[in-house]
Design an enzyme around this catalytic site. Sequence first.
Site, PDB file in Angstrom:
ATOM      1  N   ASN A  91       7.675 104.643  -7.211  1.00 23.88           N
ATOM      2  CA  ASN A  91       8.946 103.906  -7.247  1.00 23.88           C
ATOM      3  C   ASN A  91       8.633 102.500  -7.701  1.00 23.88           C
ATOM      4  O   ASN A  91       7.654 101.914  -7.240  1.00 23.88           O
ATOM      5  CB  ASN A  91       9.574 103.801  -5.850  1.00 23.88           C
ATOM      6  CG  ASN A  91      10.133 105.120  -5.394  1.00 23.88           C
ATOM      7  OD1 ASN A  91      10.127 106.095  -6.141  1.00 23.88           O
ATOM      8  ND2 ASN A  91      10.617 105.144  -4.164  1.00 23.88           N
ATOM      9  N   HIS A 136      51.808  76.832 -12.230  1.00 24.53           N
ATOM     10  CA  HIS A 136      52.660  77.720 -13.035  1.00 24.53           C
ATOM     11  C   HIS A 136      53.210  78.876 -12.208  1.00 24.53           C
ATOM     12  O   HIS A 136      53.665  79.867 -12.763  1.00 24.53           O
ATOM     13  CB  HIS A 136      51.876  78.232 -14.244  1.00 24.53           C
ATOM     14  CG  HIS A 136      51.392  77.129 -15.128  1.00 24.53           C
ATOM     15  ND1 HIS A 136      52.228  76.449 -15.991  1.00 24.53           N
ATOM     16  CD2 HIS A 136      50.180  76.531 -15.244  1.00 24.53           C
ATOM     17  CE1 HIS A 136      51.540  75.500 -16.613  1.00 24.53           C
ATOM     18  NE2 HIS A 136      50.294  75.540 -16.167  1.00 24.53           N
TER      19      HIS A 136
END
Length: 611
Positions: A98, A505
């Site tokens: 691994n 906004h």
Amino acid sequence: MCGIVGYVGDKESAPILVSGLKKLEYRGYDSAGVAVVGNQVLNVVRSVGKLRNLESRVGAEPPRGTIGIGHTRWATHGRPSDENAHPHTYKGVAVVHNGIIENHLVLKEQLRARGHEFSSETDSEVFAHLIHEELERGADLVEAVRRAVAQIKGTYALAVIWERDPTRIVCTKESSPMVIGLGEGQNFVASDVPALLEHTRDIIFMEEGDLAVLSSGKAEIFNRAGEVVNRPIRKISWTPMMAEKGGHKHFMHKEIWEQPRAVADTIRGRVLLSEGDVYFEGWTLTADQVRALSKVTVLACGTSWHAGLVGRAMIEKLARIPVEVDLASEFRYRDPLVDATQLVVAVSQSGETLDTLAAVREAKARGALAMGICNVMGSALTREADLSVMTNAGPEIGVASTKAFTTQLAAFYLLAVKLGRLRGTLTMQQAQEHLTHLTGIPKLLEAVLRVEPQVKRVAREFMKSQDFLFLGRGAMFPVALEGALKLKEISYIHAEGYAGGEMKHGPIALIDERMPVVVIAPREPKEPYEKILGNIEEVRARGGRVIAIIDEGDQHVKTLADWTIEVPPACALLAPLVATVPLQMLAYHVADMRGTDVDQPRNLAKSVTVE
Ligand code: M6R
């Protein structure tokens, strides 16, 4: 992520290995195999696909022997196939590995020059060859493994058997987990505890640089200096489910904590610092092709789309190519303007998201070159894309993406530097500076994990809120979107992400004392920082409560915000990797405190393979 199991004792090893591998299935894999020694003969059985394929091969011709090693592979170097499955062997030596060997290309070249032939595309096979060479030179198995490992640059959890030394498994680790299980007249090794629980609960966690020699009656461990050491034996009381999660309560939590390692693995072997360049396996684009690009179009969904928005900032800044970021689900229905001068970058953790795949097909049909940024080698995206950059995060099990996001950002940064070098927008020195920043990120991610207690306090305070707003500017706007998505998908609290400049906004109308607002406010770049301070004032003036993610030591925002979480500062384009972590933790703890199903939230699937 790959899984390792090893056994030495007086029982037939193959069934023990296969059943141990089954306990690691939850980690995801694309192929598997076992190697067993009996009567001084090495027998290897491997198969691409599910473990049942391996089982039926093992069942048809059981390899006999009381010592063996097994592996489930999650492809990083080389596609999923029988040949690329572990164990890898060379003249009686078998290895399971691994990790990533960064210098495997150089080593392979040198080995080939000395007459070695390779039977797989993997980096791991190099170990079998190096070990055999050392055995030929007269070393015993232990010394051969030591010498082979000394030639490797990278990370490993490695277990080795040799048919001419049929009573010992030699295993060693560096930056990849490995545990030893102690039994009566038998011993085990594995990458993870769950593989061993059915046989023993006496476990030794190997430390960095340790090398262990296991025989049926003994488990001897040596440290990096070659001295025998006594590592503590822990009695593991975890249930198998707890063991799968490595002791974490949920996979999501485990995956948040895996991010330093996952990002390091994404970078590993790709940064060529002395050349100021990036190496990608399978990269085919020439400087002329890259210079001829008219634009880059990023296609993705959900979290991967947020990664694309940060990726846009990276590529535009470093490679000076215009970048569009499209929701894959929208792209193909608007008769998109795509042609052969464009590079399409499809981003997907799973590589199986139907909308993303359909968008890639559409773009390819119109002549574009398609690149995948993907976490699953062998997935549909990696098969269909012309080239792929793998993220190497390891399997992500929690439905809410965490380590997939940060590794996608690391991959985008590498890509931006690569494109910048090929286009000539970055000098070698500039690229070196950018890459140095990137290689420092895993350390910053380790540091940022320490904010968890602070985040938990914030979570406790706000867990009953009904709405949340997240604000960010520049590269932190996508981070705000990601913070909001994480919270809504696992806690079911309504949350929205906005660019700070959009407040006036519309969303400012929502602000009152019941609205917590998470503001991501790093000090760099200066202008967005000054502007976001204005946003904090706006929220405070309307009674909203501000939770600010700030750079360590930013006293100014501390005086303005109700709650602050301090994170280590990073350069502007990489700060999103760091700032995202507390937001993931916030979502996680709020959800956990509300008692939701964190890893499998209602109505959601890990991989969305329908429209
Ligand atoms: O596998 P993909 O990256 O293609 O998945 C895309 C989205 O479905 C995914 O990111 C989704 O938004 C996650 N649940 C977010 O946490």
